[in-house]
Design an enzyme around this catalytic site. Structure first.
Site, PDB file in Angstrom:
ATOM      1  CG  ASP A 207     -64.175   4.065  69.543  1.00 47.26           C
ATOM      2  OD1 ASP A 207     -65.415   4.251  69.549  1.00 47.26           O
ATOM      3  OD2 ASP A 207     -63.348   4.995  69.582  1.00 47.26           O
ATOM      4  CB  ALA A 209     -67.085   6.607  66.541  1.00 48.03           C
TER       5      ALA A 209
END
Ligand code: LMR
Length: 392
Positions: A207, A209
């Site tokens: 992930d 971000a």
């Protein structure tokens, strides 16, 4: 039928937004939800994005449907930023646009489930939405410790759980600027993690971000690239919400790395089918603006400079908090300078967090997470004094 539904508590992090808004004290400080703020406390639209939006307004001649994969130009323009110069790794990386980073995580987990994954290892603490997404897809979330007491990342815990993993397991890893702790793996730890994953059937789901908000645009992707260089398969969830400031426009992408380019058709057709069943197609506007920025040399330069400015400001907040270490008993602050991104965890109990809110108008997540971007030259001294008061 619907009377069977039981009340479910609102997302605690998002509920803070409304609580903060209704507080009438002028010197209130918002350290809640993760949005970047300038030293004036504002979250402005990037200049490069404004210019791209203007161009989009002038040039866009249709808003007809694009398809579940979204704007391919956007998806491809991002790839060298995330994956480096060999962005497709010989046709083994491809992606689809998603509604924000949340849509990307959702799609990655759902695609993993279609591929036979039934357990996902998650280092905790983690972003409070990770485990709900995993469980909502119907998978089991198995937790391990993300960090050590001394504020370093616990790579051994990740490596150990990967070693025990079997076919049907995946592991969710934060690429940089760990949310909520700010504690990232070191280069050496990433090497060891990549080696462990290379020799394991466990599927990495990475992930990313906050690329660009940690130590640098390239640096923040270095760990992810080390893993991709070694593993046959991986899924990457990417968000442009923070590094392009597009939060409410919901701009993200989900990429798959496959072992053999011949498998890409199946990976992408399944991703498109899942996107179709979930949201049909992603919102276009923000992704189109990012595409325009990345394809135009001047706008791209402007974006890089704006991102540099954000990163420098975050480092200033971290250094200032670290410098106040001796002013606050019981809440160590010195290590914040070594951590990255928007967030840090403070070892405060519920009562101290409530007193910060009630006595000092300082709003932070109940977990002890602060959004350090909420601190400015104008309010950081007040925050340090408030912290010293509740920690005493
Ligand atoms: C956060 O953790 O504050 C952000 O990622 C916003 C969100 O959607 O939770």
């Amino acid at each position: 039928m619907l009377e069977r539904l039981k009340d479910t508590p609102p997302d605690a992090l998002l509920a803070l937004i409304a609580q903060f808004a209704s507080d009438e004290r002028e010197d209130k400080i918002d350290l809640g939800v993760g949005v970047y703020r300038t030293d004036d406390g504002a979250t402005p639209v990037f200049g490069a994005i404004k210019a791209a939006e203007q161009r989009l307004w002038e040039e866009q001649d249709s808003k007809s449907y694009l398809g579940p994969e979204g704007d391919r130009g956007f998806v491809h323009a991002l790839m060298p930023i995330i994956f480096g110069s060999d962005a497709t790794m010989g046709g083994r990386i491809e992606g689809v646009q998603t509604p924000g980073g949340t849509g990307a995580v959702r799609l990655a987990v759902a695609l993993a489930e279609r591929a036979g994954v039934n357990r996902v290892f998650v280092g905790t603490p983690s972003w409070p939405n990770h485990i709900p997404i995993i469980e909502d897809v119907g998978l089991e979330a198995v937790t391990f410790s993300h960090s050590n007491e001394d504020g370093s990342a616990d790579a051994d815990a990740l490596i150990e759980i990967v070693r025990q993993g079997r076919e049907g397991d995946a592991v969710l890893i934060h690429a940089c600027c760990h949310n909520p702790s700010g504690i990232d793996y070191t280069d050496e730890q990433w090497d060891a993690i990549a080696d462990a994953l290379a020799n394991s059937p466990v599927l990495p789901i990475i992930d990313s971000a906050y690329q660009g908000l940690g130590t640098g645009l390239e640096e923040d992707s270095a760990g992810l690239r080390k893993v991709l260089a070694k593993v046959p398969d991986a899924l990457i969830a990417y968000s442009c919400d923070k590094n392009f400031g597009l939060y409410r426009d919901r701009v993200g992408a989900m990429y798959a790395k496959v072992a053999d380019p011949a498998q890409m058709g199946a990976a992408m057709s399944n991703a498109a089918a899942l996107a179709r069943a979930n949201w049909s197609m992603p919102p276009d506007h923000g992704g189109a603006a990012v595409r325009i920025v990345l394809r135009d040399e001047d706008l791209r330069q402007q974006w890089l400079e704006e991102l540099d400015g954000m990163r420098k400001r975050l480092r200033w907040v971290r250094a200032t908090l670290a410098g106040a270490d001796n002013k606050v008993d019981g809440v160590p602050l010195a290590h914040l300078e070594e951590q990255n991104g928007l967030f840090a965890m403070l070892p405060l109990n519920k009562d101290q967090i409530a007193r910060l809110r009630e006595d000092h108008a300082v709003y932070m997540a109940g977990s002890g997470r602060i959004n350090i971007a909420g601190l400015t030259k104008g309010n950081i001294d007040k925050f340090i004094a408030a912290l010293a008061d509740v920690a005493a």
